[in-house]
Design a protein around this motif. Structure first.
Motif, PDB file in Angstrom:
ATOM      1  N   HIS A 242     -21.654  28.899 -11.456  1.00 15.96           N
ATOM      2  CA  HIS A 242     -22.104  28.940 -12.850  1.00 15.96           C
ATOM      3  C   HIS A 242     -20.907  29.105 -13.783  1.00 15.96           C
ATOM      4  O   HIS A 242     -20.079  29.994 -13.592  1.00 15.96           O
ATOM      5  N   GLY A 243     -20.842  28.237 -14.794  1.00 13.41           N
ATOM      6  CA  GLY A 243     -19.808  28.352 -15.799  1.00 13.41           C
ATOM      7  C   GLY A 243     -20.136  29.437 -16.805  1.00 13.41           C
ATOM      8  O   GLY A 243     -21.223  30.025 -16.781  1.00 13.41           O
ATOM      9  N   PRO A 244     -19.238  29.726 -17.736  1.00 17.45           N
ATOM     10  CA  PRO A 244     -19.467  30.782 -18.731  1.00 17.45           C
ATOM     11  C   PRO A 244     -20.647  30.489 -19.655  1.00 17.45           C
ATOM     12  O   PRO A 244     -21.208  31.407 -20.256  1.00 17.45           O
ATOM     13  N   ASP A 245     -21.049  29.218 -19.749  1.00 23.01           N
ATOM     14  CA  ASP A 245     -22.197  28.865 -20.586  1.00 23.01           C
ATOM     15  C   ASP A 245     -23.510  28.885 -19.807  1.00 23.01           C
ATOM     16  O   ASP A 245     -24.560  28.521 -20.327  1.00 23.01           O
ATOM     17  N   GLY A 246     -23.455  29.328 -18.537  1.00 23.67           N
ATOM     18  CA  GLY A 246     -24.633  29.396 -17.704  1.00 23.67           C
ATOM     19  C   GLY A 246     -24.971  28.104 -16.997  1.00 23.67           C
ATOM     20  O   GLY A 246     -25.890  28.064 -16.166  1.00 23.67           O
ATOM     21  N   ARG A 247     -24.243  27.057 -17.295  1.00 28.26           N
ATOM     22  CA  ARG A 247     -24.530  25.752 -16.694  1.00 28.26           C
ATOM     23  C   ARG A 247     -23.962  25.694 -15.276  1.00 28.26           C
ATOM     24  O   ARG A 247     -22.893  26.242 -14.986  1.00 28.26           O
ATOM     25  N   ILE A 248     -24.675  25.027 -14.391  1.00 30.78           N
ATOM     26  CA  ILE A 248     -24.243  24.884 -13.003  1.00 30.78           C
ATOM     27  C   ILE A 248     -23.143  23.828 -12.944  1.00 30.78           C
ATOM     28  O   ILE A 248     -23.294  22.708 -13.450  1.00 30.78           O
ATOM     29  N   SER A 249     -22.029  24.193 -12.343  1.00 26.23           N
ATOM     30  CA  SER A 249     -20.826  23.360 -12.403  1.00 26.23           C
ATOM     31  C   SER A 249     -20.678  22.414 -11.223  1.00 26.23           C
ATOM     32  O   SER A 249     -19.634  21.766 -11.087  1.00 26.23           O
ATOM     33  N   ILE A 250     -21.665  22.301 -10.372  1.00 30.17           N
ATOM     34  CA  ILE A 250     -21.588  21.422  -9.202  1.00 30.17           C
ATOM     35  C   ILE A 250     -21.732  19.968  -9.665  1.00 30.17           C
ATOM     36  O   ILE A 250     -22.731  19.611 -10.280  1.00 30.17           O
ATOM     37  N   PRO A 251     -20.750  19.104  -9.409  1.00 31.78           N
ATOM     38  CA  PRO A 251     -20.840  17.696  -9.834  1.00 31.78           C
ATOM     39  C   PRO A 251     -22.084  17.018  -9.269  1.00 31.78           C
ATOM     40  O   PRO A 251     -22.376  17.130  -8.073  1.00 31.78           O
ATOM     41  N   GLY A 252     -22.823  16.330 -10.116  1.00 34.17           N
ATOM     42  CA  GLY A 252     -24.008  15.596  -9.689  1.00 34.17           C
ATOM     43  C   GLY A 252     -25.268  16.427  -9.586  1.00 34.17           C
ATOM     44  O   GLY A 252     -26.340  15.885  -9.292  1.00 34.17           O
ATOM     45  N   PHE A 253     -25.171  17.737  -9.833  1.00 31.24           N
ATOM     46  CA  PHE A 253     -26.338  18.608  -9.654  1.00 31.24           C
ATOM     47  C   PHE A 253     -27.464  18.247 -10.616  1.00 31.24           C
ATOM     48  O   PHE A 253     -28.651  18.326 -10.263  1.00 31.24           O
ATOM     49  N   TYR A 254     -27.142  17.851 -11.837  1.00 31.53           N
ATOM     50  CA  TYR A 254     -28.161  17.589 -12.857  1.00 31.53           C
ATOM     51  C   TYR A 254     -28.686  16.155 -12.836  1.00 31.53           C
ATOM     52  O   TYR A 254     -29.499  15.791 -13.695  1.00 31.53           O
ATOM     53  N   ASP A 255     -28.273  15.353 -11.863  1.00 34.27           N
ATOM     54  CA  ASP A 255     -28.783  13.980 -11.766  1.00 34.27           C
ATOM     55  C   ASP A 255     -30.306  14.020 -11.616  1.00 34.27           C
ATOM     56  O   ASP A 255     -30.852  14.712 -10.748  1.00 34.27           O
ATOM     57  N   GLY A 256     -30.995  13.276 -12.463  1.00 31.55           N
ATOM     58  CA  GLY A 256     -32.455  13.216 -12.390  1.00 31.55           C
ATOM     59  C   GLY A 256     -33.168  14.182 -13.304  1.00 31.55           C
ATOM     60  O   GLY A 256     -34.400  14.127 -13.433  1.00 31.55           O
ATOM     61  N   VAL A 257     -32.445  15.099 -13.952  1.00 30.09           N
ATOM     62  CA  VAL A 257     -33.080  16.039 -14.876  1.00 30.09           C
ATOM     63  C   VAL A 257     -33.475  15.300 -16.155  1.00 30.09           C
ATOM     64  O   VAL A 257     -32.674  14.563 -16.724  1.00 30.09           O
ATOM     65  N   ILE A 258     -34.722  15.491 -16.577  1.00 28.42           N
ATOM     66  CA  ILE A 258     -35.251  14.816 -17.770  1.00 28.42           C
ATOM     67  C   ILE A 258     -35.622  15.860 -18.814  1.00 28.42           C
ATOM     68  O   ILE A 258     -36.229  16.882 -18.491  1.00 28.42           O
ATOM     69  N   GLU A 259     -35.259  15.591 -20.042  1.00 28.13           N
ATOM     70  CA  GLU A 259     -35.580  16.501 -21.139  1.00 28.13           C
ATOM     71  C   GLU A 259     -37.055  16.365 -21.540  1.00 28.13           C
ATOM     72  O   GLU A 259     -37.562  15.243 -21.660  1.00 28.13           O
ATOM     73  N   PRO A 260     -37.766  17.471 -21.758  1.00 27.66           N
ATOM     74  CA  PRO A 260     -39.125  17.387 -22.291  1.00 27.66           C
ATOM     75  C   PRO A 260     -39.095  16.808 -23.706  1.00 27.66           C
ATOM     76  O   PRO A 260     -38.075  16.899 -24.403  1.00 27.66           O
TER      77      PRO A 260
END
Length: 460
Positions: A242-260
């Motif tokens: 986890h980065g300081p902004d709380g975001r997960i820093s693993i490359p490719g982890f957010y692939d497929g995430v869709i915004e409501p």
């Protein structure tokens, strides 16, 4: 009186008898994770099958490679059919000494505020919830002799132990279980006065990995400062996720995430889910998720990376000054939208390998998972159920995504082609999976009445 009013009046008049039946169900210690209770799981399944048969449903206890699955079916030729799902198995009761009363001796207690509660293992998760639907069907059949829609009921005995056999069962009974809509009562209210419909459930990827460094445990005085310590290695890897902004820093982890949609986010901003009222009751104050997200997003529509356990070296009493040779960690990632569990597993493993010292090795042991599930906001069943719930509770139903996972809901869509209406009456303080599990009497009573109204609405 209209049929609906007469059925609701019958629910009220028969509440004591409904409680007696629930208590009989709760007395059966159907712990699916412990083989010592296999016969009790079967007994619970048979009790429910007999109860459904007593309603005039075509009921059966279906054997599987594990615990049996209960089915019940009405066949009145109604224009629509729904399939209701629940589970009769329960979690272990440990630690037993923290229960105020025996966990399988259900009782009705009243708290200092006058709220009556059903206390027993399974009262909320999920026997009490299952019986809200069964009792709604009972009331309809007693008053009118038929249900407003035909129903198929599927209640499994392995939800708490992985639902290993429900997928094959659904596939082999696909024609028998065909329905216009699946109903699940294994979720909760927004609060004690506000009903809720869950439109999405997060998926899950769980993994376990072992880091090996030296070929044996080492003397920490002789090797300390030079030899790699696998507990340090794992800690450093996890500390960088986890980065300081709380975001997960693993490359490719957010692939497929869709915004409501923006209008959905706007509706969530009015729900008053704050750190004080959400984290305060568990002794916390500050959310640690992504800084630019609403709290409700953090716990429902954003993916997570959590460490569930980490161990290695000496953990007994007293000191043993060693550098361990191996250390282990268990992790889970909650997934959303179109995230692929296999892809998440692969990028997480690649990240761990990339952070490993060159003379250390890693072994992965699991990597299983399931996708997130979502129901379209414009599904007409949502509006019908929301109106029915609003009529019963006097408060408009809230629609939102829940952070947990119910893998079988994905199977309903994949195997049976059915969307799922997730409506439950549990509360955040029901202590599910914990000592002194409870289910408010109001949740049980108005839950029955709610299903009566929903069944009537779905028939229109």
């Amino acid at each position: 009186m209209a049929d609906l009013d007469r059925v609701l009046a019958t629910v009220d008049a028969d509440l004591d008898a409904s409680l007696e039946r629930l208590f009989a169900f709760l007395r059966i210690p159907s712990i699916s994770t412990d083989s010592a209770y296999a016969s009790e799981c079967r007994r619970a399944g048979q009790w429910l099958a007999d109860d459904l048969a007593g309603l005039g449903l075509d009921a059966k206890l279906n054997d599987t490679a594990g615990h049996p699955i209960v089915t019940g079916r009405s066949n009145t030729g109604a224009a629509k059919r729904v399939m209701f799902y629940g589970h009769y198995d329960v979690q272990p009761v440990d630690p037993l000494n923290l229960w105020d009363s025996p966990p399988f001796e259900p009782r009705l207690v009243e708290n200092a505020s006058g709220v009556k509660r059903i206390v027993a293992r399974g009262s909320s998760d999920d026997k009490g919830q299952v019986m809200t639907f069964v009792e709604a069907c009972r009331a309809y059949l007693k008053v009118t002799g038929k249900l407003p829609v035909d129903v198929s009921i599927v209640v499994e005995g392995e939800e708490e132990s992985g639902s290993e056999n429900i997928g094959p069962f659904l596939a082999s009974h696909k024609d028998e279980l065909a329905a216009d809509l699946a109903l699940v009562c294994d979720t909760g209210m927004w609060d004690a006065q506000t009903p809720a419909i869950i439109l999405s459930l997060r998926g899950l990827m769980h993994d376990e990995f072992i880091v090996r460094c030296a070929d044996r445990d080492l003397h920490s005085g002789y090797y300390g400062g030079a030899a790699a310590n696998p507990l340090h290695v794992i800690s450093k890897i996890i500390g960088g996720v986890h980065g300081p902004d709380g975001r997960i820093s693993i490359p490719g982890f957010y692939d497929g995430v869709i915004e409501p949609p923006d209008y959905v986010k706007q509706s969530w901003s009015t729900l008053d889910l704050t750190p004080e009222n959400f984290l305060g009751p568990v002794g916390l104050a500050n959310p640690i998720g992504e800084k630019d997200r609403l709290l409700i997003e953090m716990v429902s529509t954003r993916p997570t990376f959590e460490v569930n356990g980490m161990w290695g070296g000496y953990t007994g009493e007293g000191a043993k000054t060693v550098i361990p040779s191996i250390a282990t960690a268990k992790i889970t990632c909650r997934l959303v939208a179109d995230q692929d569990p296999a892809h998440v597993r692969d990028v997480v493993r690649a990240y761990i390998r990339s952070k490993l010292p060159s003379d250390c090795t890693v072994e992965f042991l699991s990597g299983e998972g399931n996708r997130a599930v979502a129901v379209s906001h414009d599904n007409p069943a949502i509006a019908k159920a929301a109106a029915a719930l609003g009529d019963e509770w006097g408060t408009p139903a809230v629609t939102y995504g829940e952070g947990g996972s119910i893998p079988v809901v994905g199977q309903f869509k994949k195997v049976l082609g059915q969307d799922t209406l997730l409506v439950g009456y549990a509360l955040d303080d029901d202590r599910i999976h914990s000592p002194n599990e409870k289910y408010d009497l109001t949740s049980f009573h108005k839950g029955i009445r709610s299903w009566v109204r929903i069944l009537a609405a779905l028939a229109d």
